[in-house]
Design an enzyme around this catalytic site. Sequence first.
Site, mmCIF file in Angstrom:
data_model
loop_
_atom_site.group_PDB
_atom_site.id
_atom_site.type_symbol
_atom_site.label_atom_id
_atom_site.label_comp_id
_atom_site.label_asym_id
_atom_site.label_seq_id
_atom_site.Cartn_x
_atom_site.Cartn_y
_atom_site.Cartn_z
ATOM 1 C CE LYS A 282 -53.631 40.960 -6.324
ATOM 2 N NZ LYS A 282 -53.302 40.106 -7.452
HETATM 3 C C1 PLP Z 1 -52.746 38.841 -7.485
HETATM 4 C C2 PLP Z 1 -52.827 38.117 -8.774
HETATM 5 C C3 PLP Z 1 -52.994 36.718 -8.828
HETATM 6 C C4 PLP Z 1 -53.010 35.872 -7.579
HETATM 7 O O1 PLP Z 1 -54.175 36.079 -6.811
HETATM 8 P P1 PLP Z 1 -54.182 35.652 -5.273
HETATM 9 O O2 PLP Z 1 -55.478 36.144 -4.754
HETATM 10 O O3 PLP Z 1 -53.013 36.340 -4.647
HETATM 11 O O4 PLP Z 1 -54.068 34.173 -5.245
HETATM 12 C C5 PLP Z 1 -53.118 36.120 -10.065
HETATM 13 N N1 PLP Z 1 -53.046 36.843 -11.205
HETATM 14 C C6 PLP Z 1 -52.893 38.172 -11.197
HETATM 15 C C7 PLP Z 1 -52.804 38.900 -12.478
HETATM 16 C C8 PLP Z 1 -52.774 38.861 -9.982
HETATM 17 O O5 PLP Z 1 -52.626 40.186 -9.980
#
Ligand code: PLP
Length: 497
Positions: free
Chosen positions: A112
């Site tokens: 993120k």
């Molecule tokens: C948010 C997240 C995901 C999923 O990603 P999306 O874009 O919501 O599909 C997978 N792994 C981790 C560690 C995340 O923080």
Amino acid sequence: MNYKSTRNNEKTVNSSYAVLHGLAGDGGLYIPENLPSVDLNYDILKDMSYQETAFYVLKEFFPDLGDEELKKSINNAYNTDTFNTPEIAPVAKLDQNISLTELFHGRTLAFKDLALSLFPYLLTASKKAENEKNDILILTATSGDTGKAALEGFRDVPGIKIIVFYPKNGVSPMQEDQMRKQLGGNVDIVAIEGNFDDAQSAVKDIFSSQEFKNLCQENNTTFSSANSINIGRLFPQIVYYVTTYVNLRNKGIITENEKFNVVVPTGNFGNILAAFIAKKMGIPIDKLISASNENNVLADFFKTGTYNKERPFYTTNSPSMDILLSSNFERYLYYVTGENSSRISELMENLMKNNTLSVTEDELTEIQKEFYGDFATENETVDSIKKVYSKFSYLMDPHTAVGYAVLEKYLKESGDKTHSVIISTAHPYKFPYAAASALNLSEKENPYEMLDDLSAVCGINLPKQLEELKTLPLRFSVIINKNKISDYVRNKITEKK
Ligand SMILES: *Cc1c(COP(=O)(O)O)cnc(C)c1O
């Protein structure tokens, strides 16, 4: 370039309006009128830094901010104060057939950060471009990682306040500590009795409610979102698919006419959607492999063409993917159904009313040519961590391990020899218990002690972010029922007067 809603092809808005408002007024998601054409030839890209690549790609998506503003924002977002490597998103090779793109080198140790380090700058610049005088109130639902990354990004940004809602029993202890110990005078963190989908739906309802529109107007407040429904979150994620391609070529892992598969641990479908768009723009991605945990609604969709969210919700050891209603899936459907907005309105209405939607046989055939979806159980996840650690001395976090397990299923089924890149979405130390279980360490109640044991065994030092976190005081402890989210927000809007 302007943006339109997935549910209405006619009305368009500019990029700064779309960033500022997040969700389109009709409840749809903003999508570019036409995908910009950017020359993604290797020879043009090969010597660019991450920041230069980001500018080269993103200036097409955010043309209203001004090149200088965008360049400055990118340089502030991606540097060695915010990431622990100048490469930002390095590629690690496991063997001839598999590499990983590591997206956990940012401030909060999860992918993120790649978007949320930049997003606050985009939002601030959009606010200025739109001459928006109101205070911005950001409402964010999180399955664990978005919350912290958004809080870090928006901490003490003037004119902006942020409230994060997370599922009380649905995040890892490190994720929860990261949020509850957050610094900053403009942040608020609320645990809810409910799951991520409850939080996400409540926030979406607030965004499209007339009552809240009026209330905001009376209180000089404008809502925005830091979730991946916002184009300011989504498009910065294209950049690391471009740099992944360049890294694979630079390292000689793939050659000029070779394609590569990407394997994406998937929840809200934002990350893999960015891969899909990167492919549409010309990055030589072959298969897009969507990896789910036991909340396998997407895995079923890619096998059957039906998305049915009426099923049990599981709390798993990959909590950031504990999601049954993936918001970005709507953008994907928009493309695979031929950019037909009235059809999308119908499909989404059906999903809301009957919990299910289906594409046609022909559409499914097309979808399966480029996508593969499957899921891994919690045990398979731990087994994958164990296997990759013993084979390659590489410690994966459980989300990345879901990706690895699903890749193995895919390779077994297909016999595909194309090089595959797993998108590594979090640092393994954010989820100490999955790693400890894979390495057969006895469980300690205190997660920081668990991390010390892990560190002693596998030799990876505790990242400084977690070291610091250990001694910070808890600041937030409010827990509310999932039905009280709108009341909570209403009070926050009116109390600040
Ligand atoms: C948010 C997240 C995901 C999923 O990603 P999306 O874009 O919501 O599909 C997978 N792994 C981790 C560690 C995340 O923080």
